[in-house]
Write a protein that holds these residues in place. Structure first.
Motif, short mmCIF file in Angstrom:
data_model
loop_
_atom_site.label_atom_id
_atom_site.label_comp_id
_atom_site.label_asym_id
_atom_site.label_seq_id
_atom_site.Cartn_x
_atom_site.Cartn_y
_atom_site.Cartn_z
N SER A 269 8.44 31.78 13.25
CA SER A 269 7.97 30.71 12.37
C SER A 269 6.45 30.66 12.47
N ARG A 270 5.80 30.69 11.32
CA ARG A 270 4.34 30.69 11.26
C ARG A 270 3.88 29.57 10.35
N GLY A 271 2.75 28.96 10.73
CA GLY A 271 2.20 27.85 9.95
C GLY A 271 2.41 26.55 10.69
N ARG A 272 1.65 25.56 10.31
CA ARG A 272 1.76 24.24 10.97
C ARG A 272 2.65 23.32 10.15
N PHE A 273 3.34 22.46 10.86
CA PHE A 273 4.16 21.46 10.19
C PHE A 273 3.26 20.31 9.74
N THR B 48 6.31 29.69 7.22
CA THR B 48 7.06 30.90 6.92
C THR B 48 8.03 31.15 8.06
N ASN B 49 9.32 31.08 7.75
CA ASN B 49 10.37 31.24 8.76
C ASN B 49 11.15 32.52 8.52
N MET C 287 16.11 37.31 7.09
CA MET C 287 15.62 36.84 5.80
C MET C 287 14.41 35.96 6.08
N THR C 288 13.35 36.16 5.31
CA THR C 288 12.15 35.34 5.47
C THR C 288 12.04 34.42 4.26
N PHE C 289 11.74 33.16 4.52
CA PHE C 289 11.55 32.19 3.44
C PHE C 289 10.39 31.27 3.80
N THR C 290 9.84 30.64 2.79
CA THR C 290 8.66 29.79 2.97
C THR C 290 8.95 28.39 2.43
N PRO C 291 9.53 27.53 3.28
CA PRO C 291 9.86 26.18 2.81
C PRO C 291 8.63 25.27 2.78
N ARG C 292 8.74 24.25 1.95
CA ARG C 292 7.71 23.21 1.86
C ARG C 292 8.09 22.10 2.84
N THR D 144 13.94 27.29 -1.15
CA THR D 144 14.72 27.77 -2.30
C THR D 144 15.08 29.24 -2.08
N TYR D 145 16.14 29.65 -2.74
CA TYR D 145 16.57 31.05 -2.73
C TYR D 145 16.08 31.68 -4.02
#
Length: 177
Positions: free
Chosen positions: A68-72, A79-80, A89-94, A109-110
Motif C-alpha cells: 500500500s502506497r500513499g497517505r490516508f 495504491t493497494n 491486483m492493484t487498485f487505487t481507491p479514493r 472501482t473495477y
C-alpha cells in the motif's frame, strides 16, 4: 425480409444488453453484496490506529493487501496491491474517511465506475477493559456484482487481516518506521 430481420437483431440485442446491465446495476444498489467481519483486539483504539494507519508497513503483517502506497488523507488516493489467488491486483481507491482511533474508509472501482464498486471500511469501537472491536466491511454494488458469484466471497481474507492486525497490535510492534 432478411434485411428487416438483421436490422431487428442489430437493434434488439444492444437494447436487451442495456436493459440487463441497467437492471443488474439497479438491483445491486438495493441489494449490495456485503462482507462484514469483526475481531476483538486486546488493546485500545489508540494502539490499534497507528498500526492501521501505517499502510507503508502493511507488507510486514497484512496477508491480503501486500503493498500500500500513499497517505490516508480524505479525498486523496492510495495504491493497494491485493493478493488474489495465485496472482495479485492493484487498485487505487479514493479515501473517504480518516478519523483517528475510529474509522478508515475508501472507495474503489473495477475498471469503470458502475461495473463493480466497493466501499471498504475499518471501524474501531472502544470496549471495556481497554479493548477494541475491529469491524471490517465492504459493500459492493454495480452491474457485474449480481454475476460475480464466489469472486466477491472475501470473508476468509478479511478474517485473516483482522487476525494479523490483532497479532501485530497485541505484540506491541512499533507502528512507525
Amino acid at each position: 425480409s432478411e434485411v428487416n430481420t438483421v436490422s431487428r437483431v442489430l437493434v434488439t440485442v444492444p437494447v436487451a444488453l442495456v436493459a440487463v446491465v441497467a437492471t443488474s446495476w439497479v438491483w445491486s444498489r438495493t441489494h449490495p453484496h456485503v462482507i462484514r467481519t469483526e475481531r476483538v483486539i486486546d488493546a485500545p483504539p489508540e494502539r490499534v490506529w497507528p498500526v492501521l494507519e501505517a499502510n507503508e508497513r502493511w507488507s510486514e503483517w497484512n496477508p491480503s493487501i501486500v503493498r500500500s502506497r500513499g497517505r490516508f488523507v480524505e479525498g486523496g488516493t492510495v495504491t493497494n496491491t491485493v493478493r488474489s489467488g495465485d496472482g495479485s491486483m492493484t487498485f487505487t481507491p479514493r479515501v473517504l474517511a480518516v478519523e483517528p482511533d475510529r474509522e478508515l474508509r475508501w472507495s474503489g472501482t473495477y475498471y469503470v465506475r458502475g461495473l463493480a464498486d466497493g466501499e471498504h471500511s475499518f471501524v474501531l469501537e472502544p470496549l471495556a477493559g481497554r479493548r477494541t472491536r475491529l469491524v471490517q466491511e465492504e459493500r459492493f454494488v454495480g452491474a457485474l456484482v449480481p454475476f460475480a458469484g464466489r469472486t466477491l466471497d472475501l470473508e476468509d481474507d478479511f478474517e485473516a487481516v483482522n487476525e494479523a492486525l490483532a497479532r501485530r497490535v497485541e505484540a506491541d510492534v512499533p507502528s512507525t518506521p
